[in-house]
Design an enzyme around this catalytic site. Structure first.
Site, PDB file in Angstrom:
ATOM      1  N   ASP A  31     -27.657  58.833 -17.977  1.00 17.72           N
ATOM      2  CA  ASP A  31     -26.376  58.970 -18.678  1.00 17.72           C
ATOM      3  C   ASP A  31     -26.044  57.775 -19.559  1.00 17.72           C
ATOM      4  O   ASP A  31     -25.247  56.909 -19.202  1.00 17.72           O
ATOM      5  CB  ASP A  31     -25.260  59.188 -17.650  1.00 17.72           C
ATOM      6  CG  ASP A  31     -25.461  60.483 -16.887  1.00 17.72           C
ATOM      7  OD1 ASP A  31     -26.262  61.329 -17.348  1.00 17.72           O
ATOM      8  OD2 ASP A  31     -24.830  60.652 -15.834  1.00 17.72           O
ATOM      9  N   GLU A  61     -31.786  60.518  -6.955  1.00 15.88           N
ATOM     10  CA  GLU A  61     -31.924  59.100  -6.518  1.00 15.88           C
ATOM     11  C   GLU A  61     -31.930  58.965  -5.006  1.00 15.88           C
ATOM     12  O   GLU A  61     -32.511  57.993  -4.520  1.00 15.88           O
ATOM     13  CB  GLU A  61     -30.799  58.273  -7.148  1.00 15.88           C
ATOM     14  CG  GLU A  61     -30.876  58.199  -8.664  1.00 15.88           C
ATOM     15  CD  GLU A  61     -30.551  59.515  -9.373  1.00 15.88           C
ATOM     16  OE1 GLU A  61     -29.799  60.308  -8.785  1.00 15.88           O
ATOM     17  OE2 GLU A  61     -31.057  59.738 -10.480  1.00 15.88           O
ATOM     18  N   ASP A 115     -32.574  66.611 -11.496  1.00 18.18           N
ATOM     19  CA  ASP A 115     -31.530  65.602 -11.724  1.00 18.18           C
ATOM     20  C   ASP A 115     -31.022  65.138 -10.347  1.00 18.18           C
ATOM     21  O   ASP A 115     -31.387  65.703  -9.315  1.00 18.18           O
ATOM     22  CB  ASP A 115     -30.402  66.272 -12.529  1.00 18.18           C
ATOM     23  CG  ASP A 115     -29.325  65.306 -12.995  1.00 18.18           C
ATOM     24  OD1 ASP A 115     -29.572  64.086 -13.059  1.00 18.18           O
ATOM     25  OD2 ASP A 115     -28.212  65.794 -13.319  1.00 18.18           O
TER      26      ASP A 115
HETATM   27  O1  MIG Z   1     -23.347  63.238 -13.580  1.00 12.91           O
HETATM   28  O2  MIG Z   1     -25.957  68.117 -14.392  1.00 12.91           O
HETATM   29  O3  MIG Z   1     -27.822  62.711 -16.028  1.00 12.91           O
HETATM   30  O4  MIG Z   1     -28.016  64.784 -17.840  1.00 12.91           O
HETATM   31  O5  MIG Z   1     -26.120  66.833 -17.718  1.00 12.91           O
HETATM   32  C1  MIG Z   1     -23.489  64.549 -13.949  1.00 12.91           C
HETATM   33  C2  MIG Z   1     -24.973  67.481 -15.115  1.00 12.91           C
HETATM   34  C3  MIG Z   1     -24.750  65.197 -13.414  1.00 12.91           C
HETATM   35  C4  MIG Z   1     -26.254  63.961 -14.744  1.00 12.91           C
HETATM   36  C5  MIG Z   1     -27.377  64.008 -15.706  1.00 12.91           C
HETATM   37  C6  MIG Z   1     -26.961  64.752 -16.931  1.00 12.91           C
HETATM   38  C7  MIG Z   1     -26.535  66.146 -16.561  1.00 12.91           C
HETATM   39  C8  MIG Z   1     -25.394  66.094 -15.561  1.00 12.91           C
HETATM   40  N1  MIG Z   1     -25.783  65.288 -14.404  1.00 12.91           N
END
Ligand code: MIG
Length: 778
Positions: A448, A375, A372
């Site tokens: 999200d 980016e 995650d």
């Molecule tokens: O913005 O790791 O898209 O799926 O649960 C929060 C916590 C950071 C973003 C991900 C989301 C995940 C969350 N992360």
């Protein structure tokens, strides 16, 4: 299709640029080619220098971007003659058909973490694939703009006059109006490296694009099952209880997920010792239940000399640097963090080694990974990402490689999982950020989204766009990540997700608990049905993934891909094809009592997948629906392999027999295939241990034959049931014969015929799925 003009004239280009970026003040392109730029910098005219100085640095709020190599941009225009339908260039929460950008923002390709991103918006979100497809009835073409810096794409469709050569009288030239789409690509830096793909069919385009970027990795079967995620499953007890909940409610699932709270202070590759005292014990329990665990591993590393991962990376110089040569530090979940430089092959190798069982304490072979924030997301950074003047391996500025950061993390993670199994097992890695080619390393999801109907709706064009850009293994958070879905929305989302490639329920930390049994018996039952349908469909889905893997055919396809000559399909985005056999029109309207389904193709025959009803007159049909309905239609001429029942997870289902759904076309013909292997290893590749079968219905004989002689795989699994849809009259006898067996006498087959639906059901067949056999219908 032809490239029209290269941007050489800076006068004209500047005009274009300004109008473009008036809503985009985060970017200031200076429209000269790199070659021109170098000349300029060597000229010592003080007036010119004065003008240029401002362009060597740029402010973003409190952030200063210093352009060490000076300002630059590159661009190119293309005119697509005869085309008014263009697609691709994910990721945007937008329509399937790309829109004209003449009066508003260009499509932006710049990977960003946008929590609860807007919909109908062309700003960049998590991933970027600079690949555009153009389609007209007799040709599909593609433009692949290989550039990983911030990129803008403008699209302008217009009508132009075209001369028509005419014979008599010779002096009169006729003209006609034809559409033309102009596509303008611009990138912040780099070189022009562009590929024009000539098709002519959509499937040729997919192959040509895959030759450049690779095909979809073949996922382990479990990852096509249902995934249960939330931010966060709190502790071992919670995991156990949720796992048990699935069994209590008789709902199949394959994977439970842990989010960032499972770690020791957001130090990835560690466990919170209070909540997860014994991660191995927890995984052993899951393993006994033939299930898997996925944990999150983000790319930012907590600045903490006591954290081995940090201290090693620091010592080895494995972090991205700031412009002064120090390790770049930004704020993210753990507080002050540095970012691994995945563009460096040495860093990737080291990172891959972190997944070795001896390095990653508490991990076992049922643990897989989710990347995650790649980016990369940097809190308190301009647009929540890394400074463009940060410096990567080989002295590349971040601006040059920005859109590749997540791609490289997923690559390194997938390599780590392969290495950990000594090359034996296929990895599973989900990534949020992606680029052209990410299909080689696993799956992506759309980030999200929000628990609202509009986000359920937009998920379909988003996934279709990602799919035709080469990434078949994609999905959206079922239920919507942010907020709390009303039960009806949750049910509808499960039904849609069950027929999409990556199928995961997920919820935000602030959302209420959302396990499928928390919404009353009736909703639980309907969700269970949807998930069970998914599991019976897995042989078909897995076979589609094999095709995506070997021949680059997208698993989830826009209608126009299957019906390239049918104009009415070109803009359809509320329904889609799963492979070439199933048309899916999920219910995405609140309180719907009917849906309008377009069944394309003038000489096609369609069958309602649940009721077997034959729909002979294609066109748009108004189909009544209840909360239970998932409108899915099988195309005449196809054979779809299913499992006859489901188990608690995919691994419980290996030996469950098959049902073949044969849907006859107007010529009483059908063909389809089945791929199977050990469902998890690379033996299909290295040892050719797989079966690829072909099923054909022709002249009242249904036969099973080998589709690929190279593959060998031993299975005891049988075809138990064959349903033939569209049989006009009751047969007098049905017999089955095994081929190549000397004593293979014809056997009588038990059959029933339903005249109302024209369905012939053959049961208790027990024909081995790996054997050649024929069924004769008289
Ligand atoms: O913005 O790791 O898209 O799926 O649960 C929060 C916590 C950071 C973003 C991900 C989301 C995940 C969350 N992360």
């Amino acid at each position: 299709m032809e490239p029209a003009k290269e941007e050489e004239s800076s006068v004209q280009d500047e005009a274009v640029d300004k109008s473009n970026f008036k809503n985009c003040n985060h970017i200031a392109f200076y429209s000269k080619t790199t070659a021109q730029k170098k000349e300029d910098t060597s000229t010592d005219s003080s007036q010119e220098n004065q003008e240029d100085l401002g362009l060597w640095q740029e402010e973003f709020g409190s952030f200063l971007d210093i352009k060490a190599n000076g300002p630059s941009s590159i661009g190119l225009d293309f005119s697509l003659h005869g085309c008014e339908h263009v697609y691709g260039i994910p990721e945007h929460a937008e329509t399937l058909l790309l829109k004209n950008t003449s009066d508003n923002d260009a499509y932006r390709l710049f990977n960003l973490d946008v929590y609860g991103h807007k919909i109908q918006d062309k700003m960049g979100i998590y991933g970027s694939v600079p690949f555009l497809l153009a389609h007209k009835p007799n040709r599909t073409a593609g433009i692949f703009w290989l550039n990983s810096s911030e990129t803008l794409v403008e699209i302008n469709t217009k009508a132009v006059m075209e001369h028509v050569p005419s014979r008599s009288p010779p002096d009169i030239t006729k003209q006609r109006v034809v559409p033309q789409t102009d596509v303008h690509w611009m990138s912040e830096s780099g070189i022009i490296d562009v590929f024009l793909l000539m098709g002519p069919t959509p499937f040729d385009i997919f192959k040509q694009y895959a030759q450049l970027t690779g095909t979809q990795a073949l996922p382990p079967l479990f990852s096509l099952g249902y995934h249960q995620c939330r931010w966060n499953y709190e502790d071992e007890q919670d995991v156990k209880a949720v796992d048990a909940g699935f069994d209590e409610h008789d709902i199949p699932y394959d994977v439970i997920w842990l989010d960032i709270e499972h770690t020791e202070g957001k130090r990835y590759f560690t466990w919170d010792k209070k909540k997860f005292q014994n991660p191995k014990r927890m995984q052993e329990l899951l393993k006994r239940k033939k299930r898997k665990l996925v944990v999150i591993i983000d790319p930012h590393i907590k600045v903490d000399p006591m954290y081995t991962l940090y201290s090693q990376a620091k010592k080895n110089g494995y972090f991205v640097k700031d412009r002064k040569g120090q390790d770049f530090e930004g704020i993210c979940w753990p507080g002050s963090s540095s970012y691994l430089d995945f563009t460096n092959p040495e860093v990737r190798e080291w990172y891959a080694d972190q997944f070795a069982f001896k390095s990653y304490k508490g991990s076992t072979d049922i643990l897989f990974v989710w990347n995650d924030m790649n980016e990369p997301s940097v809190f308190k950074g301009a647009e929540l990402t890394m400074q463009r003047d940060a410096v990567h391996h080989g002295n590349w500025e971040h601006r040059e490689v920005h859109n590749l950061y997540g791609f490289y993390q997923q690559m390194a993670t997938a390599e780590g999982l392969i290495k950990r199994s000594r090359g034996q097992n296929r990895p599973f890695v989900l990534t949020r950020s992606f680029f052209a080619g990410s299909q080689k390393y696993g799956a992506v999801w759309t980030g999200d989204n929000v628990a609202e109907w509009s986000y359920l709706k937009i998920s379909i064009p988003m996934l279709l766009t990602i799919s035709i850009a080469g990434i078949s293994f994609c999905g959206a958070d079922v239920g919507g990540f942010i907020g709390d879905p009303e039960p009806e929305l949750l049910v509808r989302w499960y039904q849609a997700g069950a027929y999409q490639p990556f199928f995961r329920g997920h919820a935000n930390i602030e959302s209420k608990r959302r396990e499928p049994w928390l919404f009353g018996d009736e909703n639980t039952r309907i969700i269970r049905e949807a998930i069970r349908e998914r599991y019976t469909l897995l042989p078909y889905l897995y076979s589609l993934f094999y095709r995506a893997h070997t021949t680059a055919e997208p698993v989830m396809r826009p209608l126009w891909v299957e019906f390239p000559k049918e104009q009415e399909t070109f803009g359809v985005e509320d329904e889609y094809m799963l492979g070439n056999a199933l048309l899916v029109h999920p219910v995405i309207e609140q309180e719907a009592t009917t849906v309008n389904v377009l069944l394309p193709g003038s000489d096609e025959v369609w069958y309602d997948l649940r009721r077997f009803r034959r729909l002979d007159y294609p066109g748009t049909l108004k189909i009544p629906v209840t909360l239970e309905s998932i409108p899915v239609f099988q195309r005449g001429g196809s054979v779809v392999p299913l499992k006859t029942t489901v188990g608690r997870s995919t691994e419980w289902m290996t030996d469950i027999s098959y049902e073949l759904r044969v849907a006859l076309d107007s010529k009483d013909f059908a063909v389809g295939e089945l791929y199977l292997d050990d469902e998890h290893s690379f033996q299909y590749l290295h040892k050719k241990q797989f079966l690829h079968r072909k099923f054909t219905f022709h002249k009242n004989v249904f036969s099973s034959s080998c589709a690929d002689e190279i593959g060998q795989y031993h299975t005891k699994c049988v075809v138990e049931r064959v349903l033939i849809l569209g049989v006009q009259k009751q047969p007098t006898s049905v017999t089955a014969s095994l081929q190549g067996k000397r004593d293979g006498k014809d056997k009588e087959v038990v059959f029933t015929y339903d005249a109302k639906t024209s369905t012939l059901t053959l049961e208790k067949l027990l024909l081995n799925v790996g054997d050649d056999w024929k069924i004769h219908i008289k």
